[in-house]
Scaffold this motif. Structure first.
Motif, PDB file in Angstrom:
ATOM      1  N   ARG A  99       0.727  13.053   2.000  1.00 35.42           N
ATOM      2  CA  ARG A  99       1.790  13.439   1.079  1.00 35.42           C
ATOM      3  C   ARG A  99       2.135  14.899   1.358  1.00 35.42           C
ATOM      4  O   ARG A  99       1.401  15.802   0.984  1.00 35.42           O
ATOM      5  CB  ARG A  99       1.320  13.250  -0.361  1.00 35.42           C
ATOM      6  N   ALA A 100       3.260  15.121   2.032  1.00 39.81           N
ATOM      7  CA  ALA A 100       3.663  16.471   2.416  1.00 39.81           C
ATOM      8  C   ALA A 100       3.883  17.366   1.204  1.00 39.81           C
ATOM      9  O   ALA A 100       3.537  18.547   1.227  1.00 39.81           O
ATOM     10  CB  ALA A 100       4.928  16.422   3.272  1.00 39.81           C
ATOM     11  N   SER A 101       4.424  16.814   0.135  1.00 36.03           N
ATOM     12  CA  SER A 101       4.731  17.632  -1.039  1.00 36.03           C
ATOM     13  C   SER A 101       3.477  18.160  -1.727  1.00 36.03           C
ATOM     14  O   SER A 101       3.541  19.147  -2.459  1.00 36.03           O
ATOM     15  CB  SER A 101       5.559  16.829  -2.041  1.00 36.03           C
ATOM     16  N   SER A 102       2.330  17.532  -1.465  1.00 34.76           N
ATOM     17  CA  SER A 102       1.083  17.964  -2.093  1.00 34.76           C
ATOM     18  C   SER A 102       0.060  18.493  -1.099  1.00 34.76           C
ATOM     19  O   SER A 102      -1.002  18.957  -1.499  1.00 34.76           O
ATOM     20  CB  SER A 102       0.454  16.787  -2.855  1.00 34.76           C
ATOM     21  N   ASP A 103       0.356  18.404   0.203  1.00 36.42           N
ATOM     22  CA  ASP A 103      -0.563  18.814   1.262  1.00 36.42           C
ATOM     23  C   ASP A 103      -1.912  18.113   1.105  1.00 36.42           C
ATOM     24  O   ASP A 103      -2.964  18.735   1.094  1.00 36.42           O
ATOM     25  CB  ASP A 103      -0.729  20.336   1.291  1.00 36.42           C
ATOM     26  N   VAL A 104      -1.841  16.802   0.951  1.00 36.05           N
ATOM     27  CA  VAL A 104      -3.037  15.979   0.819  1.00 36.05           C
ATOM     28  C   VAL A 104      -2.937  14.813   1.796  1.00 36.05           C
ATOM     29  O   VAL A 104      -1.902  14.156   1.882  1.00 36.05           O
ATOM     30  CB  VAL A 104      -3.192  15.439  -0.622  1.00 36.05           C
ATOM     31  N   ALA A 105      -4.027  14.591   2.514  1.00 32.78           N
ATOM     32  CA  ALA A 105      -4.113  13.439   3.414  1.00 32.78           C
ATOM     33  C   ALA A 105      -5.259  12.551   2.951  1.00 32.78           C
ATOM     34  O   ALA A 105      -6.231  13.031   2.358  1.00 32.78           O
ATOM     35  CB  ALA A 105      -4.355  13.901   4.848  1.00 32.78           C
ATOM     36  N   THR A 106      -5.131  11.267   3.215  1.00 31.72           N
ATOM     37  CA  THR A 106      -6.212  10.337   2.926  1.00 31.72           C
ATOM     38  C   THR A 106      -6.487   9.495   4.165  1.00 31.72           C
ATOM     39  O   THR A 106      -5.585   9.215   4.952  1.00 31.72           O
ATOM     40  CB  THR A 106      -5.873   9.389   1.754  1.00 31.72           C
ATOM     41  N   GLU A 107      -7.732   9.157   4.308  1.00 37.05           N
ATOM     42  CA  GLU A 107      -8.153   8.217   5.345  1.00 37.05           C
ATOM     43  C   GLU A 107      -8.962   7.154   4.612  1.00 37.05           C
ATOM     44  O   GLU A 107     -10.040   7.440   4.083  1.00 37.05           O
ATOM     45  CB  GLU A 107      -8.999   8.915   6.414  1.00 37.05           C
ATOM     46  N   VAL A 108      -8.412   5.959   4.508  1.00 33.41           N
ATOM     47  CA  VAL A 108      -9.053   4.870   3.790  1.00 33.41           C
ATOM     48  C   VAL A 108      -9.500   3.820   4.805  1.00 33.41           C
ATOM     49  O   VAL A 108      -8.744   3.474   5.718  1.00 33.41           O
ATOM     50  CB  VAL A 108      -8.088   4.241   2.757  1.00 33.41           C
ATOM     51  N   PHE A 109     -10.715   3.330   4.622  1.00 36.36           N
ATOM     52  CA  PHE A 109     -11.281   2.345   5.525  1.00 36.36           C
ATOM     53  C   PHE A 109     -11.831   1.181   4.722  1.00 36.36           C
ATOM     54  O   PHE A 109     -12.529   1.392   3.726  1.00 36.36           O
ATOM     55  CB  PHE A 109     -12.430   2.951   6.348  1.00 36.36           C
ATOM     56  N   LEU A 110     -11.530  -0.025   5.160  1.00 32.28           N
ATOM     57  CA  LEU A 110     -12.126  -1.219   4.570  1.00 32.28           C
ATOM     58  C   LEU A 110     -13.193  -1.696   5.549  1.00 32.28           C
ATOM     59  O   LEU A 110     -12.915  -1.910   6.741  1.00 32.28           O
ATOM     60  CB  LEU A 110     -11.090  -2.304   4.355  1.00 32.28           C
ATOM     61  N   LEU A 111     -14.405  -1.825   5.048  1.00 31.82           N
ATOM     62  CA  LEU A 111     -15.525  -2.223   5.886  1.00 31.82           C
ATOM     63  C   LEU A 111     -15.713  -3.729   5.837  1.00 31.82           C
ATOM     64  O   LEU A 111     -15.351  -4.382   4.861  1.00 31.82           O
ATOM     65  CB  LEU A 111     -16.814  -1.552   5.389  1.00 31.82           C
ATOM     66  N   GLU A 112     -16.295  -4.266   6.904  1.00 32.33           N
ATOM     67  CA  GLU A 112     -16.664  -5.681   6.893  1.00 32.33           C
ATOM     68  C   GLU A 112     -17.724  -5.877   5.829  1.00 32.33           C
ATOM     69  O   GLU A 112     -18.569  -5.000   5.611  1.00 32.33           O
ATOM     70  CB  GLU A 112     -17.183  -6.097   8.267  1.00 32.33           C
ATOM     71  N   SER A 113     -17.704  -7.015   5.190  1.00 30.26           N
ATOM     72  CA  SER A 113     -18.680  -7.300   4.135  1.00 30.26           C
ATOM     73  C   SER A 113     -20.084  -7.342   4.724  1.00 30.26           C
ATOM     74  O   SER A 113     -20.291  -7.780   5.856  1.00 30.26           O
ATOM     75  CB  SER A 113     -18.376  -8.630   3.468  1.00 30.26           C
ATOM     76  N   GLU A 114     -21.041  -6.889   3.923  1.00 30.33           N
ATOM     77  CA  GLU A 114     -22.444  -6.938   4.343  1.00 30.33           C
ATOM     78  C   GLU A 114     -22.945  -8.369   4.181  1.00 30.33           C
ATOM     79  O   GLU A 114     -22.530  -9.077   3.294  1.00 30.33           O
ATOM     80  CB  GLU A 114     -23.290  -6.001   3.494  1.00 30.33           C
ATOM     81  N   GLY A 115     -23.870  -8.725   5.062  1.00 28.31           N
ATOM     82  CA  GLY A 115     -24.500 -10.038   4.904  1.00 28.31           C
ATOM     83  C   GLY A 115     -23.826 -11.066   5.638  1.00 28.31           C
ATOM     84  O   GLY A 115     -23.694 -11.799   6.342  1.00 28.31           O
TER      85      GLY A 115
END
Length: 115
Positions: A99-115
């Motif tokens: 978000r350029a207006s807030s100078d915030v970046a996110t890196e979101v990751f979905l992991l494979e389920s355990e088990g």
């Protein structure tokens, strides 16, 4: 006193901040990573480079947004390695954000389920 083992959240925060610094010439001033179940969320604040700040001052928000989105996608393989090494789990998908207006970046990751 025994050595403290690094926690995955700290490893991810440090690794992603270092990647930003190496690839962009400066890293974020604040990084926080949260892991809940199969979701990893890394929030990076104050990441804009001086060049990006200049473009934003000139009203080129869309250009900065587009460039940052491409940067994040280009870094996906390296980001995935950071998360997989820290968590010991495979990443199913990487969903970046900025978000350029807030100078915030996110890196979101979905992991494979355990088990």
């Amino acid at each position: 006193m025994p050595d403290r083992l690094p926690v995955p959240q700290q490893e991810i925060s440090n690794g992603i901040a270092q990647l930003y610094k190496t690839r962009m010439g400066r890293g974020p001033t604040k990084v926080s990573t949260t892991i809940v179940g199969d979701v990893v969320v890394c929030v990076l604040e104050d990441t804009d480079t001086p060049f990006e700040e200049t473009l934003l001052d000139l009203g080129a928000r869309d250009l900065v947004q587009q460039a940052r989105s491409r940067f994040q996608l280009q870094c996906t393989p390296e980001l995935v390695v950071i998360v997989e090494q820290a968590t010991g789990r495979k990443v199913r998908v990487h969903v970046p954000g900025y978000r350029a207006s807030s100078d915030v970046a996110t890196e979101v990751f979905l992991l494979e389920s355990e088990g």
